[in-house]
Design a protein around this motif. Structure first.
Motif, PDB file in Angstrom:
ATOM      1  N   GLN A  34       0.819  -1.212   0.000  1.00 46.66           N
ATOM      2  CA  GLN A  34       0.000   0.000   0.000  1.00 46.66           C
ATOM      3  C   GLN A  34       0.860   1.272   0.000  1.00 46.66           C
ATOM      4  N   ILE A  78       0.723   9.969   5.951  1.00 46.20           N
ATOM      5  CA  ILE A  78      -0.254   9.409   5.012  1.00 46.20           C
ATOM      6  C   ILE A  78      -1.530   9.171   5.802  1.00 46.20           C
ATOM      7  N   ASP A 205      -5.262   7.105   1.188  1.00 48.65           N
ATOM      8  CA  ASP A 205      -3.825   7.260   1.401  1.00 48.65           C
ATOM      9  C   ASP A 205      -3.329   8.606   0.879  1.00 48.65           C
TER      10      ASP A 205
END
Length: 746
Positions: A34, A78, A205
């Motif tokens: 991710q 993030i 994100d």
């Protein structure tokens, strides 16, 4: 001497190392694919090339990410889209880019549960956290389906997909990049219920920092921004290599190489916008996302995100090298316009002015693209000019199927309601039976001809011609934009007209681009996406002047139904919709007032959602388009009240035969649309034939039989919705021509 050289080199490189700016980045979770872009920017030396020493720190439970950045313990973080909540609460943060255009968060169900849609979760067990900040889009999706917290059984989340496999829960909040892989490994089929498919399209994100850091370190911020995007693009272009690096150096979750590759491939699908751009942020999308948190009570009205998006020094509009090269190599583009459509655009004595003109100046100025206006005598001539290459762009154009064959269209930059002007002192005919004036070659000429095949459409060259014909009784109505009609009515003293909004449609102003010009459409789209609400409001206010005069009726119409009022009413509706997803508002927005089935507006929304579902899951999808045979004769001979009763009874009959995964609504007049998920053409034909037989058998209590003609079309991947419905419509008219009361397929 050698020792001196070695020492000199050591000192030189030590100085270089010490000159690097140190940056701490706090991740949202533990190391995984991710965050691959940041790993690759570090591992491939992109940060080092920018003179940056970047340290990637995992998330610690209980850590407040926003406070961590605001206090300067980390320079960047993030975050989820709940960053909007912190911004609304006063945190002065700036969003640099979103790694994912759509959130990977969704609800996962087993295939054999037959839970396909959010509405199927009524009274089901759902594993989901009770923190609305973390799952706001899922809660909003359920609320849209009429499912509140009391309508499903909320379970504490175990984060163990085995509970779904064992039937301990019916649905589990999961990531598309994680749990589905585990189910595939065990050979278990599953369904994904994604908020995006229901209109809740959320970023995920988001890389952010504090405004204070940006202002004090603009160059460092820009270098970090630039290197990070390079890392992300590299990661998604080299998924296997990236997965290997994560496996060996960043694998705190102990995933297998296969799981990491799967994760990368799934996340890549979410990382780019529909134009292929990475990291895109839009203020309009942030405002739409804020509505989700309004629904869940996490944000309150009065929010302002106008200063939320970071404007990078290096590349304000994120143009690719090829796109920037196009701008550098093309000194000027030629633009065709509508020369006489005030207040939208006009050309007089060498001056181009109006709302569209202001937008063109803003859009082209944003990207540094010079332009030249190509004068014409009419809209029709401008259309010819762009077809024969006299210009590359058409400033204020509405996309249609016919135009799309030779032109590409940017995303819309202005939306204006379309209205129909009628005589104020006469009983108005039903819309489908009118003789209507429309500007020649207008997009609404094509739209009305398709929607109302019995309508007689008269082409006129100018709005004033259409209103004069209306005043003289030569036509029953004139279709156009409210502001333009009001301006002409005032200027030429055309009184005794009224304006109706029963078209329930609007002009979506886009810029049309010759489809043989590479890069230009995408460049312009990036500029349009950067337009702020303040800039939009400034342009509209410049050209909408509300006048208060107590004279004839048309001035009142101008005041009430001008563009400013239309925009204000749209804003009011949006405000009310945000405040409450109550049944009353949903009925107004989504249900046809006469029959109670879905409205055209709601059907359009469902068509978009269902085509996305079909594409995502490779499901078959079909539509039935049908209307009542000889309906005009029923109205003329038995009266419109009887016709209305037929519409209501027919709607109840078909609704009673619908599955819960079907969507049924009134497309317009006596036309209906029936949308069927997981239905191929053959099955759609059988369903339409069943409807035809049941309608023939039904006792409507009339001295004449009621029958319908049907057209069936299966959706083709990447086909536009307009083309798909047009195929079904054409199949229906084939049925009409072949004797009516029959079914034909496309």
């Amino acid at each position: 001497m050698r020792l001196l050289l070695v020492s000199a080199f050591f000192i030189f490189f030590s100085c270089l190392a010490s000159a690097q700016d140190t940056i701490n980045v706090r991740l949202l979770w533990k190391h995984q694919f991710q965050f691959a872009g940041y790993y690759m920017a570090k591992e491939k030396g992109f940060y080092a090339e920018e003179g940056l020493d970047v340290r990637l720190q995992e998330f610690d439970f209980g850590l407040d990410l926003v406070d961590e950045v605001i206090q300067g313990r980390s320079q960047f973080g993030i975050a989820r889209t709940s960053l909007l909540i912190d911004k609304n609460a006063g945190a002065d943060v700036v969003a640099l880019f979103a790694a994912y255009q759509q959130s990977p968060l969704m609800l996962l169900t087993r295939k054999d549960s037959n839970i396909l849609l959010s509405s199927d979760l009524q009274n089901k067990q759902v594993m989901i956290t009770d923190d609305a900040k973390k799952v706001g889009e899922i809660i909003a999706m359920l609320l849209q389906a009429g499912i509140t917290a009391s309508n499903f059984i909320q379970q504490e989340h175990s984060y163990n997909v085995q509970d779904l496999i064992d039937g301990k829960t019916d649905a589990m909040a999961s990531y598309v990049s994680n749990e589905p892989f585990q189910l595939e490994q065990q050979g278990i089929e599953f369904n994904i219920i994604h908020p995006k498919d229901y209109g809740f399209d959320m970023y995920s994100d988001i890389l952010f920092t504090s405004r204070e850091y940006v202002e004090q370190n603009p160059d460092v911020t820009d270098r970090f921004y630039r290197a990070s995007i390079r890392g992300w693009l590299y990661a998604f272009e080299h998924i296997d290599e990236t997965a290997e690096i994560i496996l060996n150096r960043y694998n705190s979750q102990n995933k297998s190489l296969e799981a990491l590759i799967y994760e990368g491939e799934e996340l890549r699908k979410l990382a780019f916008d529909d134009k292929g751009n990475f990291g895109t942020l839009s203020i309009n999308k942030f405002n739409e996302m804020a509505q989700v948190y309004l629904i869940t009570g996490s944000i309150f009205l009065g929010y302002d995100f106008s200063d939320f998006i970071y404007r990078p020094l290096s590349n304000l509009y994120r143009l690719s090298q090829a796109e920037q090269r196009y701008i550098d190599q093309n000194a000027k583009v030629k633009i065709c316009i509508h020369p006489d459509w005030y207040p939208f655009e006009s050309y007089w004595q060498g001056r181009y002015q109006g709302m569209v003109a202001d937008y063109i100046q803003l859009i082209m100025g944003n990207i540094g693209l010079n332009y030249e206006i190509v004068p014409s005598t009419s809209w029709q001539q401008s259309l010819k000019y762009i077809q024969n290459g006299r210009c590359e762009l058409l400033a204020g154009a509405m996309q249609t199927i016919e135009r799309s064959q030779s032109l590409d269209f940017t995303q819309p930059y202005l939306n204006v309601p379309a209205v129909i002007a009628v005589k104020a002192d006469e009983n108005k005919k039903p819309l489908a039976e009118m003789t209507v004036g429309v500007i020649d070659k207008s997009a609404f000429h094509e739209i009305l001809a398709t929607r109302y095949p019995k309508m007689k459409i008269i082409s006129v060259d100018h709005v004033v011609e259409g209103l004069r014909m209306l005043q003289a009784g030569q036509i029953d109505g004139f279709v156009g934009a409210a502001a333009s009609i009001a301006h002409i009515a005032k200027e030429f003293q055309i009184s005794d007209i009224a304006i109706s909004d029963e078209l329930r449609d609007s002009w979506d102003f886009s810029i049309a681009v010759k489809n043989d010009i590479p890069y230009l459409q995408n460049i312009i789209n990036k500029s349009i996406a950067s337009i702020t609400p303040d800039e939009q409001e400034s342009i509209v206010n410049r050209w909408v002047v509300v006048e208060y005069k107590h004279t004839v009726d048309y001035t009142i119409i101008w005041i009430v139904l001008g563009v400013g009022a239309a925009l204000a009413l749209a804003g009011l509706y949006r405000y009310l919709q945000i405040l409450s997803y109550s049944k009353v508002l949903k009925t107004i927005a989504e249900k046809d007032a006469l029959t109670g089935i879905y409205s055209r507006h709601k059907l359009r929304s469902e068509l978009e959602s269902f085509t996305e579902l079909a594409a995502r899951h490779n499901w078959s999808l079909s539509v039935i388009f049908f209307d009542i045979d000889n309906f005009k004769q029923i109205n003329d001979s038995l009266g419109h009240d009887v016709g209305d009763k037929v519409l209501v009874r027919l709607s109840k009959l078909i609704a009673g035969m619908s599955r819960k995964t079907d969507r049924f609504g009134r497309w317009g007049g006596e036309e209906f649309l029936f949308l069927m998920l997981e239905t191929d053409l053959d099955k759609g034909h059988r369903i339409a034939e069943k409807f035809r037989v049941e309608i023939c058998k039904y006792k409507f209590g009339l001295p004449v039989d009621v029958t319908c003609s049907f057209g069936v079309a299966q959706y083709k991947r990447d086909e536009s919705i307009e083309h798909w419905i047009s195929r079904a419509d054409q199949a229906m008219y084939q049925a009409k021509h072949e004797g009516k009361n029959c079914v034909r397929i496309s």
